[in-house]
Design an enzyme around this catalytic site. Structure first.
Site, PDB file in Angstrom:
ATOM      1  N   SER A  26      44.235  61.751  48.027  1.00  9.66           N
ATOM      2  CA  SER A  26      43.303  62.798  48.461  1.00  9.66           C
ATOM      3  C   SER A  26      43.494  64.078  47.663  1.00  9.66           C
ATOM      4  O   SER A  26      42.529  64.702  47.208  1.00  9.66           O
ATOM      5  CB  SER A  26      43.498  63.080  49.954  1.00  9.66           C
ATOM      6  N   SER A 155      33.963  64.201  56.256  1.00 10.59           N
ATOM      7  CA  SER A 155      34.444  65.466  55.698  1.00 10.59           C
ATOM      8  C   SER A 155      34.334  65.460  54.175  1.00 10.59           C
ATOM      9  O   SER A 155      34.328  66.520  53.544  1.00 10.59           O
ATOM     10  CB  SER A 155      35.896  65.707  56.107  1.00 10.59           C
ATOM     11  N   SER A 182      37.760  65.284  60.840  1.00  8.02           N
ATOM     12  CA  SER A 182      38.757  65.338  59.753  1.00  8.02           C
ATOM     13  C   SER A 182      38.906  66.739  59.177  1.00  8.02           C
ATOM     14  O   SER A 182      38.948  66.931  57.960  1.00  8.02           O
ATOM     15  CB  SER A 182      38.397  64.343  58.643  1.00  8.02           C
ATOM     16  N   ASP A 298      42.589  57.845  58.925  1.00  7.96           N
ATOM     17  CA  ASP A 298      43.217  56.829  58.097  1.00  7.96           C
ATOM     18  C   ASP A 298      44.500  56.275  58.708  1.00  7.96           C
ATOM     19  O   ASP A 298      45.054  55.288  58.211  1.00  7.96           O
ATOM     20  CB  ASP A 298      43.515  57.381  56.701  1.00  7.96           C
TER      21      ASP A 298
END
Length: 415
Positions: A26, A155, A182, A298
């Site tokens: 990310s 998001s 999120s 997640d």
């Protein structure tokens, strides 16, 4: 190791040692877009070697070569790359066809495209409205600086817009409609932009980023907390377990640091040291039954697989976005845990995991649905079942390429 299936076992059921996790996917993907927008002024260290990050890095390199012809960019299964490039390509001179796998072409992009249309983007759908592939003509001339977008879908749509905001002629005022899913991922994006010198304000549902240049800086990518979650599961399922995860910090940009608190309720203690994070099995810790994954979706697969195999009835919420991921993760989880007698019962947006009929066959096989997190969520169950077969195990390359090697290093065996 077979590409098609992997038979996994662990003889003494003890997990100990040190595991060096890859950089956060990310953070890495955001850092790559920031670096590209800054024309290299912003440097990046400890970039992830996850397949999704490699795909995005290669796509950005491909884009950097000028061409008068339309450039086709195939990002395969990389969802973050799809969302981030949908915005970024509008600021690059050229014509682009942005596409991906069959599953990627089933994942909606319309909300983000509509927002970009409001700004002035020239984006057309190649086949089906609201879905990739999409045709983008770059060189955006901004028409509007005030846009609205739903907050409860993904998001990544919001982060995609925020990443390009400072590079727009008039900046951006982004109104988030409804509840924000999120939130930590949006915070991550803004904090990383701030590390690169981009200032913002966030009041209520309005985020404002003026037009401004990036500043010379270096972004260091922290190890991946999502990857850490699988080691928490392994420690929880072990007879005895203690794992050191170097580089992880008590204050993180990543929302999946929520695993620290969640796993207290599954008997895993966390302690931060100068060298990193140590996680240790301490007790059964069965004092909580409702878990909200709105800010860390997640992690849901890891916790559902864990709870199911230890016969722990729990309820989960905040997971509606899982239905539009690499697979419908709710449906996939239900199908896989039913193989050993657990199930998921839907009650509106709350899902109840029921385990009264759980049994323990000597060998059990789990499908992965082209979803890296399905493989990694169910692999730790080899500490409970004698043998676990993971079908299509190489899907882990999407976010954690060394996963199987790391398991072998910690006492798992494969056939």
């Amino acid at each position: 190791m077979s590409v098609k299936k992997l038979l996994l076992s662990h003889l003494n059921k003890e997990i100990n040692g040190t595991v060096q996790l890859t950089g956060s996917k990310s953070e890495s993907n955001r850092a790559l877009i920031i670096q590209a927008l800054s024309n290299g002024i912003v440097k990046v260290e400890n970039l992830s070697n996850a397949a999704d990050t490699v795909i995005l890095k290669n796509a950005l390199k491909q884009i950097s070569t000028p061409s008068e012809a339309q450039i086709t960019i195939d990002i395969g299964p990389a969802g973050t790359a799809m969302r981030f490039l949908t915005s970024y390509l509008n600021l690059v001179s050229g014509q682009f066809l942005l596409t991906g796998t069959k599953r990627m072409q089933e994942r909606p992009i319309g909300i983000l495209v509509d927002a970009l249309h409001t700004i002035g983007a020239n984006i057309q759908y190649e086949n089906n409205i609201n879905y990739p592939p999409i045709n983008i003509v770059g060189g955006l001339i901004q028409k509007e600086d005030n846009i609205s977008i739903q907050g409860n879908i993904s998001s990544q749509y919001i982060s995609s817009l925020l990443l390009i905001a400072a590079s727009l002629q008039n900046g951006l005022k982004l109104n988030i409609q409804g509840e924000l899913t999120s939130r930590p991922y949006v915070t991550m994006t803004l904090n990383m932009l701030q590390e690169a010198g981009v200032k913002h304000t966030w009041a209520g549902n309005l985020i404002q980023i003026p037009s401004q240049p990036f500043q010379p800086s270096t972004i260091y990518v922290e190890p991946d907390w999502s990857a850490a979650s699988y080691w928490y599961s392994m420690v929880a399922l072990s007879k005895e377990g203690s794992i050191l995860l170097p580089g992880l910090k008590a204050h993180s940009l990543q929302g999946d640091i929520a695993i620290v608190n969640i796993m207290k309720h599954f008997g895993v203690a966390s302690s931060f040291h100068e060298e990193g994070l140590r996680i240790t099995k301490v007790n059964s810790g069965n004092d909580q039954t409702l878990f909200d994954f709105k800010e860390c979706p997640d992690l849901a697969q890891t916790i559902v697989a864990l709870a199911a195999v230890i016969k722990r009835d729990i309820s989960i919420t905040g997971v509606e976005t899982l239905k539009i991921k690499e697979t419908d993760r709710i449906a996939a989880l239900k199908k896989e845990i039913e193989k050993f007698g657990a199930t998921i019962i839907a009650d509106g947006e709350t899902y109840h995991i029921k385990t009264s009929d759980v049994h323990y066959p000597k060998q059990i096989a789990f499908d992965t649905y082209e979803d890296h997190r399905m493989a990694m969520a169910f692999a730790p169950l080899a500490l409970i079942f004698d043998e676990v077969v993971i079908n299509e195990p190489l899907v882990v390359e999407k976010s954690y390429p060394e996963f199987w090697t790391h398991l072998l290093d910690r006492g798992f065996q494969t056939k």
